[in-house]
Design an enzyme around this catalytic site. Structure first.
Site, short mmCIF file in Angstrom:
data_model
loop_
_atom_site.label_atom_id
_atom_site.label_comp_id
_atom_site.label_asym_id
_atom_site.label_seq_id
_atom_site.Cartn_x
_atom_site.Cartn_y
_atom_site.Cartn_z
N ASP A 113 -8.21 5.47 3.86
CA ASP A 113 -7.75 4.68 3.12
C ASP A 113 -8.78 3.56 2.51
O ASP A 113 -10.06 3.63 3.24
CB ASP A 113 -6.88 3.75 4.07
CG ASP A 113 -5.54 4.46 4.43
OD1 ASP A 113 -5.36 5.36 3.69
OD2 ASP A 113 -5.03 4.18 5.39
N ASP A 130 -0.82 7.05 -1.22
CA ASP A 130 0.12 6.14 -0.78
C ASP A 130 0.86 5.43 -1.86
O ASP A 130 2.14 5.57 -1.82
CB ASP A 130 -0.29 5.10 0.17
CG ASP A 130 -0.99 5.59 1.54
OD1 ASP A 130 -0.51 6.78 2.04
OD2 ASP A 130 -1.90 4.88 1.99
#
Length: 153
Positions: A113, A130
């Site tokens: 991330d 995402d």
């Protein structure tokens, strides 16, 4: 037959584009790309769970659960030809992004991330995959709402 090939190309094209773009950006982050601003930072975080690090206690078992979910989704969608046909690009995006995150779990031990929103409130750290999953779901909802409205007229 030609239509079937066109649909498959459209699905796989969106799948591959999302997968490659997400992996390319993760590669840049893993090799030191960082940025800080008043609103958003580019940083590195390895998420061993799912959204908001939930289920991180499952550790390495989570990658197998993720794999099973992706396989089931592929099987379900390819058996639902009409629904898949209506949302080819969105499902290509969702499955490409999900597969990219799955790839991370096997290669890096968790999902890479990098986006951290911190203006007005602190949001979870997330990645391009995402965003693509949420965008794909949004596209399906919008198409379904407008398709149903057109069908009622």
């Amino acid at each position: 037959m030609i239509d079937k090939i066109k649909y498959q190309i459209l699905f796989w094209f969106s799948f591959v584009i999302v997968f490659i773009f997400d992996q390319w950006f993760k590669y840049l982050i893993l090799n030191g790309l960082r940025y800080q601003s008043e609103y958003l930072d580019l940083t590195f975080a390895l998420n061993t769970g799912v959204a908001f690090s939930m289920f991180s206690f499952l550790e390495h078992y989570l990658k197998y659960i993720h794999l099973i979910v992706i396989i089931i989704l592929f099987i379900y969608l390819f058996n639902q030809k009409i629904f898949l046909k209506k949302h080819l690009i969105a499902f290509g995006m969702i499955l490409g992004a999900g597969s990219s995150n799955l790839f991370d779990r096997f290669v890096h031990g968790g999902v890479v991330d990098m986006f951290f929103w911190h203006k007005w409130f602190e949001f979870a750290i997330f990645n391009i995959a995402d965003v693509m999953i949420n965008l794909g779901v949004f596209l399906i909802l919008i198409q379904e709402i407008f398709i149903k409205k057109e069908g009622r007229k």
